[in-house]
Design an enzyme around this catalytic site. Structure first.
Site, short mmCIF file in Angstrom:
data_model
loop_
_atom_site.label_atom_id
_atom_site.label_comp_id
_atom_site.label_asym_id
_atom_site.label_seq_id
_atom_site.Cartn_x
_atom_site.Cartn_y
_atom_site.Cartn_z
N ASP A 46 0.80 -1.23 0.00
CA ASP A 46 0.00 0.00 0.00
C ASP A 46 0.83 1.29 0.00
OD1 ASP A 46 1.06 -0.07 2.51
OD2 ASP A 46 -0.82 0.10 3.60
N ARG A 245 -4.29 5.02 6.35
CA ARG A 245 -4.53 4.80 4.92
C ARG A 245 -5.63 5.70 4.37
NH1 ARG A 245 -4.17 -0.80 3.19
NH2 ARG A 245 -5.73 -0.10 1.70
N TYR A 253 0.78 -3.29 11.28
CA TYR A 253 1.73 -4.40 11.19
C TYR A 253 2.03 -4.81 12.62
CZ TYR A 253 2.72 -3.61 6.23
OH TYR A 253 2.63 -3.49 4.87
N PRO A 329 7.70 -6.36 4.55
CA PRO A 329 6.94 -5.30 3.87
C PRO A 329 6.84 -3.98 4.64
CG PRO A 329 5.44 -6.89 4.85
CD PRO A 329 6.83 -7.35 5.19
P1 FAD Z 1 3.32 -9.63 -7.38
O1 FAD Z 1 2.55 -8.47 -6.90
O2 FAD Z 1 3.38 -10.83 -6.52
O3 FAD Z 1 2.68 -10.02 -8.77
C1 FAD Z 1 2.97 -11.22 -9.41
C2 FAD Z 1 1.86 -11.52 -10.39
O4 FAD Z 1 2.25 -12.66 -11.13
C3 FAD Z 1 0.56 -11.87 -9.69
O5 FAD Z 1 -0.49 -11.13 -10.27
C4 FAD Z 1 0.42 -13.36 -9.92
O6 FAD Z 1 -0.92 -13.78 -10.07
C5 FAD Z 1 1.18 -13.56 -11.20
N1 FAD Z 1 1.75 -14.89 -11.36
C6 FAD Z 1 2.47 -15.59 -10.46
N2 FAD Z 1 2.87 -16.75 -10.98
C7 FAD Z 1 2.38 -16.80 -12.24
C8 FAD Z 1 2.44 -17.75 -13.27
N3 FAD Z 1 3.11 -18.89 -13.13
N4 FAD Z 1 1.82 -17.47 -14.42
C9 FAD Z 1 1.12 -16.32 -14.59
N5 FAD Z 1 1.03 -15.38 -13.64
C10 FAD Z 1 1.66 -15.61 -12.48
N6 FAD Z 1 3.97 -5.51 0.43
C11 FAD Z 1 3.89 -4.49 1.26
O7 FAD Z 1 4.61 -3.50 1.05
N7 FAD Z 1 3.03 -4.53 2.33
C12 FAD Z 1 2.24 -5.61 2.57
O8 FAD Z 1 1.53 -5.67 3.56
C13 FAD Z 1 2.28 -6.68 1.69
N8 FAD Z 1 1.50 -7.74 1.86
C14 FAD Z 1 1.53 -8.75 0.96
C15 FAD Z 1 0.67 -9.82 1.12
C16 FAD Z 1 0.66 -10.85 0.21
C17 FAD Z 1 -0.29 -12.01 0.40
C18 FAD Z 1 1.54 -10.81 -0.90
C19 FAD Z 1 1.55 -11.91 -1.91
C20 FAD Z 1 2.41 -9.73 -1.05
C21 FAD Z 1 2.40 -8.70 -0.13
N9 FAD Z 1 3.25 -7.60 -0.25
C22 FAD Z 1 3.17 -6.58 0.61
C23 FAD Z 1 4.28 -7.56 -1.26
C24 FAD Z 1 3.91 -6.75 -2.45
O9 FAD Z 1 2.59 -7.00 -2.81
C25 FAD Z 1 4.90 -7.10 -3.53
O10 FAD Z 1 6.21 -6.73 -3.12
C26 FAD Z 1 4.63 -6.45 -4.84
O11 FAD Z 1 3.32 -6.68 -5.23
C27 FAD Z 1 5.62 -7.00 -5.86
O12 FAD Z 1 5.15 -6.82 -7.13
P2 FAD Z 1 5.45 -7.89 -8.25
O13 FAD Z 1 4.73 -7.38 -9.44
O14 FAD Z 1 6.88 -8.15 -8.33
O15 FAD Z 1 4.81 -9.25 -7.74
#
Ligand code: FAD
Length: 612
Positions: A46, A245, A253, A329
């Site tokens: 967020d 927020r 947290y 996070p």
């Molecule tokens: P992600 O946001 O994880 O996006 C990855 C995308 O790839 C997803 O949409 C997923 O569906 C897709 N994907 C995965 N595998 C495949 C596949 N094999 N084929 C096709 N698509 C696929 N960060 C904070 O700062 N505060 C928080 O409180 C926090 N809580 C979180 C809670 C959870 C449950 C999760 C999972 C993450 C949390 N994060 C938090 C971390 C934050 O969301 C991530 O650091 C950030 O979203 C990273 O972005 P990204 O695009 O690299 O990965």
């Protein structure tokens, strides 16, 4: 049948959507696949750091997000007093003043993803396909050196695992398969990256024993700082971070000491529930009372700090975001650093596909971003240790954490977490052969080679409008030559500028060709009074357009405006008004070269190593 595309992006989270945004800007044929059927609707990350808001602004949709988000102003430190009762011991600004024109803000990930989706929905070249995941990957190594080839073949499957918000949802198990041939591919598929696994790239680092719960609630409380960001260290019940927020929500947290697993083991997630997490929160915040009757989202997690041992394979397949770095996070870094990864990467890929840049620039992605990821993990180790530790009772209590030291670490960390302090080292895109010593007295306001070009107010020469120079540096794929021409009413400065102006108009010059191809845009900031000169006193390259029209928004004065005062840009940037300087910025606004106003050879040498 194989469909050939320029770029395949696996994952439509923050990293994948940022990648898609650049693809849309450059108009390269791109497919984004995600196994989810919808974007995130609640929870997850967020926090938006200053640099991220600058980037979103440069795409043109930062304003809306900034208005909607809660802009954090203050951090309050709460620590136990001599009787073990929590008290506010200090307050500081949340974002370091003057580091950026945007302050750290908070809005949930789903809204940010929505803005990206709206941005990429119009260009026909970018298609987002949900409920789809890769099922096979082949790389034809013999084709890697051939720029016209599609050396990557990926089998895509309409998947079973069509998750909605990570908790299971609508399934489309058609199992239908298709095959795409790609020039480039990016794994933005999160912490459990399929692409990373297929490439045999390993995550290095470790899981800590620290377990935390997160809750997004509408709180009912007598705690006075609930609308400020707070760190609350209780005497013995653990630690909380409070993040106020948007929509009146508050994210907590909460340290869950009772879920701490044995060393080297994973905690049992089934022991986490909103009730147990909130009970821990109540203990930490006592004697203040807190309750809620609306909880939007919650989760529990164990902190792991890991970085991938490689970020790319053959400079054809890349990994970005959580796929290459995971950490706690609480410092709000995950989503930001993930977006910064693909922001760094995709203009490079697109410039190579469009035959504007040489493929050798692609290797700078791994060097530039892996260095940042390593710094991030180092920061997170320090920050998490301080955050999770018990406050020291007194100076003799060596096992406890000194709250003074915590505050210092927090303040120092704020510089890093803003994203502004990222400085890329010397490489083909960051040239140290110019004259970097023109900078700098100020640690962050000034111009520094390898750092992002900061914004400062200037006055438009043509119509006196106050303009943030940052707004002139859009994410539109252009390189920019920003010329600080100095006191142009002085003959020496005028001659220097005219020499550059001539070179920009020479029929066979590289700089002119880049302008003609709409790759390079000259921008000028002079230090004379705006009323002492006319727009047409400046070399034509600074106001003429390819189609013969005039552009009135590329020549600026560092001068007072009628309604918004004086921006003092030269002083902010630390540029000497007598000697001036020239700066070349990359399409991601990082400074790649700095030198003398008329060092045409230096500019051409730098640019011709990169651009064709
Ligand atoms: P992600 O946001 O994880 O996006 C990855 C995308 O790839 C997803 O949409 C997923 O569906 C897709 N994907 C995965 N595998 C495949 C596949 N094999 N084929 C096709 N698509 C696929 N960060 C904070 O700062 N505060 C928080 O409180 C926090 N809580 C979180 C809670 C959870 C449950 C999760 C999972 C993450 C949390 N994060 C938090 C971390 C934050 O969301 C991530 O650091 C950030 O979203 C990273 O972005 P990204 O695009 O690299 O990965």
């Amino acid at each position: 049948m194989v469909e050939n595309i320029d770029l395949l992006i696996v994952g439509a989270g923050p990293a994948g959507l940022m990648a898609a945004a650049w693809a849309a800007v450059y108009g390269i044929k791109t497919k984004v696949v995600d196994k989810r059927t919808t974007k995130i609707e609640k929870g997850h990350a967020d926090g938006l750091q200053s640099r991220t808001i600058e980037i979103l602004h440069s795409f043109g949709f930062g304003d809306g997000i900034y208005k909607e988000a809660n802009r954090l102003q203050e951090v309050c430190f709460w620590n136990p007093d001599e009787n073990g009762v929590i008290r506010r011991t200090d307050r500081i600004a949340d974002t370091i003043p003057k580091i950026s024109r945007f302050q750290q803000s908070v809005i949930h990930q789903g809204r940010i993803e929505q803005y990206f989706l709206e941005f990429v929905q119009h260009p026909p070249e970018v298609c987002i396909d949900r409920g789809v995941e890769p099922a096979g990957l082949e790389i034809d190594k013999s084709l890697i050196a051939n720029e016209d080839a599609y050396p990557i073949t990926v089998t895509l499957k309409r998947g079973k695992e069509a998750l909605v918000d990570g908790i299971g949802g609508a399934e489309d198990d058609s199992g239908e398969e298709s095959v795409v041939g790609c020039k480039y591919m990016i794994g933005c598929d999160g912490a459990h990256s399929w692409v990373r696994e297929k490439l045999g790239i390993m995550m290095e680092g470790a899981q800590t024993e620290s377990v935390w719960g997160v809750m997004d609630i509408l709180p009912i409380t007598d705690f006075p700082d609930i609308r400020s960001r707070c760190t609350i260290h209780s005497a013995s019940a653990g630690t909380i971070m409070v993040i106020p927020r948007e929509r009146g929500l508050v994210r907590l947290y909460i340290q869950l000491a009772h879920l701490t697993p044995a060393r080297g083991e994973r905690f049992d997630k089934s022991n986490g529930s909103p009730e147990t997490i909130f009970a821990a929160a109540k203990r930490i915040m006592a004697p203040y009372d807190i309750s809620y009757n609306y909880c939007e989202w919650w989760t529990v997690y164990q902190v792991g700090q890991r970085v991938a041992n490689a970020f790319a394979k053959y400079d054809r397949i890349f990994l970005a975001g959580d796929a290459v770095h995971t950490h706690s996070p609480k410092a709000g870094q995950g989503m930001n650093v993930s977006m910064h990864d693909s922001y760094n990467l995709v203009w490079k890929i697109a410039s190579v596909i469009k035959r504007k840049a040489r493929p050798l620039i692609l290797s700078t992605y791994a060097t530039e971003r892996r260095a940042v990821a390593l710094q991030l993990i180092e920061f997170d180790r320090r920050f998490s240790r301080m955050f999770s530790g018990r406050p020291a009772k007194d100076i003799a209590d060596e096992a406890g954490i000194s709250m003074e030291e915590f505050k210092r670490t927090f303040e120092k960390g704020n510089i890093f977490t803003s994203g502004i302090s990222v400085k890329y080292g010397t490489n083909v895109l960051v040239d140290s052969m110019g004259k970097p010593e023109v900078a700098f007295r100020m640690p962050f306001g000034g111009l520094q080679l390898g750092m992002r070009f900061p914004s400062s107010q200037v006055a438009c020469q043509a119509d006196a409008t106050p303009i943030q120079l940052g707004d002139a540096l859009k994410s539109d794929g252009l390189w920019r030559l920003i010329v600080f021409a100095g006191e142009v009413t002085q003959p020496l400065a005028k001659e220097r500028l005219d020499r550059l102006g001539d070179a920009l108009l020479q029929p066979h010059s590289f700089l002119r060709r880049l302008q003609q191809e709409v790759t390079l845009e000259p921008v000028l900031v002079h230090a004379s009074s705006r009323q002492s000169v006319e727009l047409f006193d400046f070399p034509k390259a600074f106001y003429s357009k390819k189609d013969g029209q005039y552009d009135y928004y590329r020549v600026f004065a560092d001068d007072a405006t009628y309604h918004h005062g004086h921006g003092n840009a030269y002083s902010n940037y630390g540029v000497d008004k007598e000697s001036g300087c020239a700066v070349l910025t990359r399409p991601d606004q990082y400074i790649g070269w700095m030198g003398e106003v008329d060092d045409v050879k230096g500019m051409e040498r730098y640019l011709s190593a990169i651009l064709r």
